[in-house]
Design a protein around this motif. Structure first.
Motif, PDB file in Angstrom:
ATOM      1  N   LYS A 171       0.805  -1.221   0.000  1.00 46.48           N
ATOM      2  CA  LYS A 171       0.000   0.000   0.000  1.00 46.48           C
ATOM      3  C   LYS A 171       0.841   1.275   0.000  1.00 46.48           C
ATOM      4  CE  LYS A 171      -3.619  -2.634   0.385  1.00 46.48           C
ATOM      5  NZ  LYS A 171      -4.455  -2.916  -0.811  1.00 46.48           N
ATOM      6  N   HIS A 172       2.014   1.211   0.608  1.00 45.39           N
ATOM      7  CA  HIS A 172       2.858   2.401   0.747  1.00 45.39           C
ATOM      8  C   HIS A 172       4.311   1.984   0.566  1.00 45.39           C
ATOM      9  CE1 HIS A 172       4.257   6.030   3.443  1.00 45.39           C
ATOM     10  NE2 HIS A 172       4.536   6.209   2.164  1.00 45.39           N
ATOM     11  N   VAL A 173       5.019   2.676  -0.308  1.00 48.01           N
ATOM     12  CA  VAL A 173       6.436   2.401  -0.548  1.00 48.01           C
ATOM     13  C   VAL A 173       7.242   3.628  -0.142  1.00 48.01           C
ATOM     14  CG1 VAL A 173       8.203   1.884  -2.272  1.00 48.01           C
ATOM     15  CG2 VAL A 173       5.951   0.804  -2.433  1.00 48.01           C
ATOM     16  N   VAL A 174       8.264   3.410   0.683  1.00 46.27           N
ATOM     17  CA  VAL A 174       9.159   4.483   1.112  1.00 46.27           C
ATOM     18  C   VAL A 174      10.515   4.246   0.457  1.00 46.27           C
ATOM     19  CG1 VAL A 174      10.233   5.660   3.062  1.00 46.27           C
ATOM     20  CG2 VAL A 174       7.943   4.665   3.306  1.00 46.27           C
ATOM     21  N   LEU A 175      10.915   5.166  -0.415  1.00 49.44           N
ATOM     22  CA  LEU A 175      12.195   5.079  -1.115  1.00 49.44           C
ATOM     23  C   LEU A 175      13.222   5.935  -0.393  1.00 49.44           C
ATOM     24  CD1 LEU A 175      11.108   5.409  -4.870  1.00 49.44           C
ATOM     25  CD2 LEU A 175      11.955   3.356  -3.738  1.00 49.44           C
ATOM     26  N   LEU A 176      14.372   5.355  -0.086  1.00 57.56           N
ATOM     27  CA  LEU A 176      15.445   6.078   0.593  1.00 57.56           C
ATOM     28  C   LEU A 176      16.604   6.264  -0.377  1.00 57.56           C
ATOM     29  CD1 LEU A 176      15.455   4.170   4.019  1.00 57.56           C
ATOM     30  CD2 LEU A 176      14.044   6.109   3.306  1.00 57.56           C
ATOM     31  N   SER A 177      17.037   7.509  -0.547  1.00 55.02           N
ATOM     32  CA  SER A 177      18.119   7.759  -1.493  1.00 55.02           C
ATOM     33  C   SER A 177      18.840   9.052  -1.134  1.00 55.02           C
ATOM     34  CB  SER A 177      17.575   7.824  -2.927  1.00 55.02           C
ATOM     35  OG  SER A 177      18.626   7.758  -3.870  1.00 55.02           O
ATOM     36  N   SER A 178      19.847   9.387  -1.931  1.00 53.53           N
ATOM     37  CA  SER A 178      20.672  10.564  -1.667  1.00 53.53           C
ATOM     38  C   SER A 178      20.890  11.348  -2.951  1.00 53.53           C
ATOM     39  CB  SER A 178      22.023  10.138  -1.072  1.00 53.53           C
ATOM     40  OG  SER A 178      22.614   9.114  -1.853  1.00 53.53           O
ATOM     41  N   LEU A 179      21.240  12.613  -2.777  1.00 52.79           N
ATOM     42  CA  LEU A 179      21.463  13.527  -3.893  1.00 52.79           C
ATOM     43  C   LEU A 179      22.840  14.159  -3.757  1.00 52.79           C
ATOM     44  CD1 LEU A 179      17.984  15.311  -3.724  1.00 52.79           C
ATOM     45  CD2 LEU A 179      18.596  13.372  -5.179  1.00 52.79           C
ATOM     46  N   ASP A 180      23.437  14.484  -4.881  1.00 55.90           N
ATOM     47  CA  ASP A 180      24.778  15.055  -4.903  1.00 55.90           C
ATOM     48  C   ASP A 180      24.756  16.476  -4.342  1.00 55.90           C
ATOM     49  OD1 ASP A 180      27.330  15.918  -5.399  1.00 55.90           O
ATOM     50  OD2 ASP A 180      27.336  15.389  -7.526  1.00 55.90           O
ATOM     51  N   PHE A 181      25.502  16.690  -3.249  1.00 53.35           N
ATOM     52  CA  PHE A 181      25.538  18.011  -2.620  1.00 53.35           C
ATOM     53  C   PHE A 181      26.020  19.082  -3.590  1.00 53.35           C
ATOM     54  CE2 PHE A 181      27.361  21.397  -0.023  1.00 53.35           C
ATOM     55  CZ  PHE A 181      26.375  21.586   0.933  1.00 53.35           C
ATOM     56  N   GLY A 182      26.883  18.702  -4.520  1.00 49.72           N
ATOM     57  CA  GLY A 182      27.409  19.659  -5.484  1.00 49.72           C
ATOM     58  C   GLY A 182      26.365  20.181  -6.450  1.00 49.72           C
ATOM     59  N   ARG A 183      25.202  19.525  -6.508  1.00 49.16           N
ATOM     60  CA  ARG A 183      24.134  19.958  -7.413  1.00 49.16           C
ATOM     61  C   ARG A 183      22.971  20.620  -6.680  1.00 49.16           C
ATOM     62  NH1 ARG A 183      24.119  17.829 -12.624  1.00 49.16           N
ATOM     63  NH2 ARG A 183      25.823  16.390 -13.083  1.00 49.16           N
ATOM     64  N   TRP A 184      23.158  20.880  -5.390  1.00 43.65           N
ATOM     65  CA  TRP A 184      22.094  21.515  -4.609  1.00 43.65           C
ATOM     66  C   TRP A 184      21.939  22.954  -5.072  1.00 43.65           C
ATOM     67  CZ3 TRP A 184      21.949  21.221   1.482  1.00 43.65           C
ATOM     68  CH2 TRP A 184      20.659  21.533   1.915  1.00 43.65           C
ATOM     69  N   GLN A 185      20.791  23.262  -5.649  1.00 40.04           N
ATOM     70  CA  GLN A 185      20.585  24.567  -6.272  1.00 40.04           C
ATOM     71  C   GLN A 185      20.056  25.614  -5.297  1.00 40.04           C
ATOM     72  OE1 GLN A 185      18.055  23.992  -9.663  1.00 40.04           O
ATOM     73  NE2 GLN A 185      19.460  22.581 -10.679  1.00 40.04           N
ATOM     74  N   GLN A 186      19.184  25.200  -4.385  1.00 42.49           N
ATOM     75  CA  GLN A 186      18.567  26.158  -3.465  1.00 42.49           C
ATOM     76  C   GLN A 186      18.927  25.779  -2.034  1.00 42.49           C
ATOM     77  OE1 GLN A 186      14.375  26.600  -4.222  1.00 42.49           O
ATOM     78  NE2 GLN A 186      14.644  26.689  -6.431  1.00 42.49           N
ATOM     79  N   ILE A 187      20.135  26.154  -1.624  1.00 41.19           N
ATOM     80  CA  ILE A 187      20.609  25.801  -0.290  1.00 41.19           C
ATOM     81  C   ILE A 187      19.938  26.701   0.747  1.00 41.19           C
ATOM     82  CG2 ILE A 187      22.622  25.632   1.213  1.00 41.19           C
ATOM     83  CD1 ILE A 187      24.319  25.094  -1.221  1.00 41.19           C
ATOM     84  N   ASP A 188      19.216  26.069   1.662  1.00 40.93           N
ATOM     85  CA  ASP A 188      18.527  26.802   2.722  1.00 40.93           C
ATOM     86  C   ASP A 188      18.561  25.944   3.979  1.00 40.93           C
ATOM     87  OD1 ASP A 188      16.968  28.242   4.411  1.00 40.93           O
ATOM     88  OD2 ASP A 188      15.166  28.237   3.161  1.00 40.93           O
TER      89      ASP A 188
END
Length: 333
Positions: A171-188
């Motif tokens: 019924k519910h799927v939780v996907l865990l993943s990561s993103l490249d910090f060097g591509r973070w466009q809106q750092i807040d």
């Protein structure tokens, strides 16, 4: 011990030695979820095991184990930078004492074997590329992926896995993943939260409950962006990858996210009407254990596991003792 990668013919020849060779006997309906099932035997086992089939993905239920209908939520990693999703799943499996009930076999995933990731005993128990765990106390199923998808097969793997998940009735799927910090466009960092999310609940990818948790939605997500639209077209039966993604001349600034494995899984699962929540964190390569803790803690909050309270308490997986090698010899200093 590091996983040993084998080519196709070698793994097939090795399977009888590690009891992964199956003799298919007959097919009938699975009373657990209505999927097509084939009974099979280990080469050295007298008890039958279930084998659940999706079009190209197979699930092998271990001897003496069973599927539990109440485990309707599935947590799994989507491979990316730092392997944070995989580390987080390892932490959840270890902390919840989840039991391995079987494993998946898919032609898009490289075969590999390794030592038991969670405890040294019993000796000889092997870790496999796609393992399935259940924690009945938390009504949770977890899939751990230990080897990468073959280059060029990310979309095929996502389709196969989505078909299988839909067949199993999750019924519910939780996907865990990561993103490249060097591509973070809106750092807040004003909120202090390092967790970002993407949800299938609303068309814009937002979710009210995730907002209450203080997590940030992926502002870069745009379902009308060319690469996201291309993934959506692949969910239609009449469309194939041969139709091709947008050409290099049509590349846009937002092409990074839809190029990642989590995006394909999210798109195919959403198309099947399954609720999907992606929990993501920006990171760099290195010691990503703190990132794994952040992602696992976010999963606990999302699913009400309350780690450290009356719920689960974090238990470091046995395999983490050597994940970054032994400590330096202090005599050299």
């Amino acid at each position: 011990m590091k996983p040993i990668f084998l080519n196709g013919p070698s793994i097939r020849k090795s399977r009888p030695k590690i009891q992964l060779h199956f003799l298919l006997l007959q097919a009938q309906e699975n009373p657990h979820n209505g999927a097509t099932v084939k009974f099979s035997n280990f080469e050295r086992s007298a008890s039958p095991d279930f084998v659940v089939f999706s079009p190209t993905m197979e699930f092998f239920l271990e001897e003496g184990k069973q599927l539990h209908d109440q485990c309707s939520t599935l947590v799994l990693p989507a491979l990316s930078i730092g392997n944070v999703g995989q580390l987080a799943v390892d932490l959840l499996v270890s902390s919840m004492r989840a039991a391995r009930i079987g494993y998946l076999d898919d032609p898009c995933v490289l075969p590999c074997i390794g030592n038991n990731a969670y405890e040294p005993l019993p000796m000889g128990e092997l870790a496999l590329p796609l393992e399935v765990y259940e924690s009945t106390a938390n009504a949770l199923t977890l899939v751990q992926q230990r080897s990468p998808v073959i280059k060029g097969k990310v979309v095929d793997f996502a389709k196969n896995l989505a078909d299988f998940i839909a067949t199993c009735g999750k019924k519910h799927v939780v996907l865990l993943s990561s993103l490249d910090f060097g591509r973070w466009q809106q750092i807040d960092t004003s909120s202090g939260s390092q967790i970002h999310y993407l949800s299938s609940t609303k068309d814009d990818g937002t979710d009210d409950y995730c907002e209450q948790m203080g997590w940030r939605s992926l502002h870069e997500y745009d379902s009308e962006q060319s690469r996201w639209k291309y993934l959506s077209t692949l969910t239609e039966a009449k469309t194939t990858q041969e139709d091709g993604p947008p050409s290099d001349e049509e590349l846009e600034e937002g092409d990074y996210l839809p190029s990642l494995p989590f995006a394909s899984l999210f798109t195919f699962l959403k198309a099947k009407g399954i609720k999907v929540t992606c929990l993501l964190c920006y990171c760099s390569e290195g010691d990503n254990i703190p990132d794994a803790f952040n992602l696992a803690e976010a999963t606990g909050k999302l699913l009400g596991l309350r780690p450290g309270d009356e719920g689960i308490k974090w238990v470091i997986p046995y395999s983490w003792k050597s994940v970054y090698g032994p400590p330096p010899d202090l005599s050299i200093f």
